[in-house]
Design an enzyme around this catalytic site. Structure first.
Site, PDB file in Angstrom:
ATOM      1  N   SER A 113       0.843  -1.193   0.000  1.00  0.00           N
ATOM      2  CA  SER A 113       0.000   0.000   0.000  1.00  0.00           C
ATOM      3  C   SER A 113       0.883   1.249   0.000  1.00  0.00           C
ATOM      4  O   SER A 113       1.729   1.416  -0.871  1.00  0.00           O
ATOM      5  CB  SER A 113      -0.936  -0.053   1.219  1.00  0.00           C
ATOM      6  OG  SER A 113      -1.958   0.903   1.133  1.00  0.00           O
ATOM      7  N   ASP A 149      -8.873  -6.735  -4.511  1.00  0.00           N
ATOM      8  CA  ASP A 149      -8.490  -5.431  -3.974  1.00  0.00           C
ATOM      9  C   ASP A 149      -9.057  -4.342  -4.883  1.00  0.00           C
ATOM     10  O   ASP A 149      -8.608  -4.151  -6.002  1.00  0.00           O
ATOM     11  CB  ASP A 149      -6.961  -5.341  -3.913  1.00  0.00           C
ATOM     12  CG  ASP A 149      -6.458  -4.047  -3.283  1.00  0.00           C
ATOM     13  OD1 ASP A 149      -7.274  -3.147  -2.999  1.00  0.00           O
ATOM     14  OD2 ASP A 149      -5.233  -3.938  -3.072  1.00  0.00           O
ATOM     15  N   HIS A 202      -8.025  -5.502  -0.025  1.00  0.00           N
ATOM     16  CA  HIS A 202      -6.732  -4.828   0.118  1.00  0.00           C
ATOM     17  C   HIS A 202      -5.925  -5.352   1.300  1.00  0.00           C
ATOM     18  O   HIS A 202      -4.695  -5.419   1.245  1.00  0.00           O
ATOM     19  CB  HIS A 202      -6.962  -3.324   0.269  1.00  0.00           C
ATOM     20  CG  HIS A 202      -5.717  -2.506   0.340  1.00  0.00           C
ATOM     21  ND1 HIS A 202      -4.800  -2.456  -0.685  1.00  0.00           N
ATOM     22  CD2 HIS A 202      -5.212  -1.709   1.328  1.00  0.00           C
ATOM     23  CE1 HIS A 202      -3.795  -1.656  -0.359  1.00  0.00           C
ATOM     24  NE2 HIS A 202      -4.016  -1.195   0.863  1.00  0.00           N
TER      25      HIS A 202
END
Length: 582
Positions: A141, A306, A339
Site C-alpha cells: 500500500s 483489492d 486490500h
C-alpha cells in the site's frame, strides 16, 4: 523501539524546513560484517515501527506473518529495519511533536509532506546506521509507494524492491474516501483547529468515522458477505455511541474505537494527504521515464479482490518496468480478502512464498539438466518430459534475448541462463504456483493471460519469442502468433502433433478421443487443450498469413530421434522457427 534525533534542519519538498527531526525505529536480526543484508520494511497508512515481535513475550507486530526467524523475510538471514514514517504519531516527528519555535505541538500547523519526504528521512536513518546498500526495500500500500521512491530516487542503494497491493498513484475513488475521512476529522467540534492536545476533549468521533470509512475500503465485498451476512442482525455487544443495529455496524464501531486509542487525528490528516499527493505517472511514457534509471530487481504483487489498489494499477507499474527493460516479476494472487490480504494469513502461501523465493533466489542455481541420450517410453513426451527443450536451445541464436510465453516453472529459461551471457530472459505464465517456483529460480516472470494482446511489450523488444507446448491450449491462436512476431524478430513454436499415428489409431480403431499420459492425460470433457493442430495445419496457417518458416524440426520422442519421413504421421512433436515476411 529506538529513537534517533537529527539536530539539523530537514528540508521538505515544499521548501519548508523542520529545525530538527526524530525517527523511531526497530531492528530485527543481525547486521552482517559487510553490512549487506539490511532489509527496510515500509509500513502502510496506520502502521508503525513494530513490524514483528522481538521475543515470545513481546506484543504482536503488524506483520509477524512475514517477518521473523525462518519466515518469508527471515531475520535469521536479514537485518530488518522498520521506522515510523515522518508525520506519524509513534515516535517520529509529526503533528503531535513539539514545535521548538512555539513550545507547543505542531497540530494542524504541521507542514504538508510527501512520500518523498518520508523516504528522505528514512535515508537519514539508513546513513546513521552506516548502511550503504539495502538488500531489499519492502512495502504494501503506502509502503509500496515508499519502496518505489527508494528505488527511483536512490537506484544505487537498492538491490531488490518488493511492492504489494500498491499503485503509481491513487484512483479518484480511493482519494474520495480519504477526503471524506479528513473532513470527518476537520469538522469534528472537538478538533479545536488542530490544537486539541491540551484539551479535555479530542476529535475522537471524527477520527473513528475516518477509520470506519477507511476500513471498509480494506475489505472486499466477498469478505464482508462472509463475515457479516449470516449474523447481520446479531451485532456484538460493544459500548459505543455509533449505530450497532447490524453486525457490520458493531464491527466498524469496534474498529473505530480501537483506532482512536492508538492514533492521532492530525497524523491521519497529514499522512492521507501525502498518500493522495503521490503520483509517479498515469501514462506508460511517464512510468517508463520514472523507472529508466532504476537498477534493482522488482517483485510486484496484487490481489484479485483489492478494489482500493486494484490489480490493473499494479500492472501499470509492471508495464512501465517492462517498457524500461527492467528485471521484474509479477503475480496477481487470487484472494477474496481485498486490500488487507497482504496482512492476513489466508493468502500467506501465495504472497509470502513469492517474497521468500524472490529474496532467496540465487543466480547460481543450476539449470535443469539436459536430457540423456537414452531411449524408451520413459523419455516420451507423453510422460510429461520436456524433451523438445534441447532442440529449442539449438535453434535460439547465441546471446539472443528471449521471451518465453507459457514458461511454466522456468525450465527453459534456467537452461538459457546457464549458457551465460548478459542477454535478457523473461517469462510469461498464468499459474501462480509456477510463477512462485520460477521466481525462486531467480527468473523474471510476469503473470499474463495469453488470451489478451501482449500490450506490455514493445515492437521487436526481444530477439526470440518462444511458445513451447502451449499452442494447443491458447484460445486466440492467430492473435498470439501475430503478437509473437510483433514483439520478437523470430517466433519459436513447439507443439504436440495431433496427427501422430498413435493418436490416429486410437480415434479410428477405438472410436474414442485420444488419451494417454502427460499432456494427453485428460478426458474429452476436462482437457485444457482447445486446439488439436497437426503439422500440416500449422504449415498451411503460416502460408496463409505471410509467415516464413525458417527452420522446422520433427521428433519422435518415444524413440528419441528426428523424423524426416512423413512427419505429419510419424512425429509426435513439431518445432517451427518462424518470422514475418518483409
Amino acid at each position: 523501539m529506538q529513537q534517533v534525533t537529527f539536530n539539523r534542519p530537514f528540508r521538505l519538498e515544499s521548501g519548508i524546513e523542520l529545525p530538527h527531526v526524530s525517527v523511531a525505529y526497530e531492528t530485527f536480526g543481525e547486521l552482517n560484517p559487510d553490512r549487506s543484508n539490511a532489509v527496510l520494511v515500509c509500513h502502510a497508512l496506520t502502521g508503525d515501527s513494530h513490524v514483528a515481535q522481538h521475543h515470545a513475550a513481546d506484543r504482536a507486530g503488524w506483520w509477524d506473518l512475514v517477518v521473523g526467524p525462518g519466515k518469508a523475510i527471515d531475520t535469521g538471514r536479514f537485518f530488518v529495519i522498520c521506522s515510523n514514517i515522518l508525520g506519524g504519531c509513534r515516535g517520529t516527528t509529526g503533528p503531535n511533536s513539539v514545535d521548538a519555535r512555539t513550545g507547543v505541538p505542531f497540530g494542524a500547523d504541521f507542514p504538508v509532506i510527501t512520500v518523498t519526504d518520508m523516504v528522505e528521512l528514512q535515508r537519514w536513518l539508513i546513513d546513521h546506521l552506516a548502511i550503504q546498500s539495502l538488500a531489499a526495500v519492502v512495502g504494501g500500500s503506502l509502503g509500496g509507494h515508499q519502496a518505489m521512491v527508494w528505488a527511483t530516487r536512490y537506484p544505487d542503494r537498492v538491490e531488490h524492491a518488493i511492492l504489494l497491493a500498491t499503485s503509481p498513484r491513487l484512483t479518484s475513488q480511493a482519494m474520495a474516501f480519504d477526503v471524506i475521512g479528513r473532513n470527518a476529522i476537520l469538522r469534528d467540534p472537538n478538533f479545536h483547529s488542530g490544537q486539541y492536545y491540551d484539551k479535555s476533549s479530542r476529535p475522537e468521533v471524527g477520527l473513528a468515522l475516518a477509520r470506519m470509512l477507511g476500513h471498509i475500503t480494506y475489505l472486499s465485498r466477498e469478505s464482508m458477505t462472509s463475515k457479516f451476512d449470516a449474523t447481520r442482525l446479531s451485532p456484538r455487544d460493544v459500548t459505543t455511541e455509533f449505530e450497532k443495529i447490524f453486525s457490520v455496524g458493531s464491527y466498524l464501531a469496534h474498529q473505530g474505537h480501537k483506532f482512536v486509542e492508538r492514533f492521532d487525528a492530525n497524523s491521519y490528516v497529514t499522512i492521507t494527504r501525502a498518500m493522495d499527493l503521490f503520483d509517479i505517472g498515469d501514462t506508460p511514457e511517464k512510468l517508463l521515464a520514472c523507472f529508466a534509471a532504476t537498477s534493482c530487481r522488482w517483485l510486484v504483487v496484487s490481489f484479485s479482490s483489492d478494489w482500493l489498489f486494484p490489480p490493473e494499477q499494479s500492472r501499470q507499474i509492471v508495464h512501465g518496468l517492462i517498457a524500461a527493460a527492467k528485471s521484474v516479476s509479477y503475480s496477481e494472487i487470487s484472494s477474496s480478502y481485498g486490500h488487507d490480504a497482504f496482512l492476513l494469513a489466508d493468502d500467506l502461501s501465495g504472497y509470502g512464498g513469492l517474497i521468500e523465493g524472490f529474496l532467496r533466489a540465487d543466480d547460481s542455481v543450476e539449470a535443469p539438466p539436459a536430457r540423456s541420450a537414452t531411449t524408451g517410453a520413459t523419455t516420451s513426451i507423453f510422460a510429461g518430459d520436456r524433451l523438445d527443450h534441447d532442440l529449442i536451445l539449438e535453434l535460439i541464436p547465441s546471446q539472443a534475448s528471449v521471451l518465453d510465453l507459457g514458461c511454466g516453472e522456468g525450465e527453459l529459461l534456467s537452461r538459457l541462463r546457464a549458457q551465460g551471457g548478459s542477454r535478457r530472459l523473461v517469462g510469461v505464465e498464468v499459474s501462480e504456483a509456477a510463477i512462485r517456483q520460477a521466481v525462486r529460480r531467480g527468473l523474471d516472470v510476469v503473470q499474463f493471460d495469453l488470451a489478451r494482446p501482449l500490450e506490455a511489450f514493445g515492437d521487436r523488444q526481444f530477439d526470440v519469442v518462444v511458445l513451447s507446448q502451449t499452442l494447443q491450449s491458447v484460445s486466440q491462436t492467430e492473435q498470439v502468433i501475430d503478437e509473437m512476431l510483433r514483439v520478437g524478430r523470430w517466433g519459436l513454436v513447439s507443439f504436440p502433433n495431433f496427427a501422430y499415428h498413435k493418436l490416429r489409431r486410437m480415434l479410428f480403431e477405438q472410436g474414442r478421443s485420444p488419451k494417454g499420459t502427460g499432456i494427453y492425460s485428460y478426458d474429452w470433457h476436462n482437457t485444457p487443450n482447445c486446439r488439436f493442430p497437426s503439422i500440416l495445419d500449422f504449415q498451411d496457417f503460416c502460408r496463409g498469413r505471410n509467415i516464413r518458416v525458417e527452420r522446422q524440426v520433427y521428433l519422435d520422442t518415444e524413440t528419441d530421434r528426428r523424423i524426416t519421413d512423413d512427419p505429419n504421421l510419424n512425429a509426435d512433436v513439431a518445432i517451427f522457427l518462424i518470422t514475418r515476411e518483409k
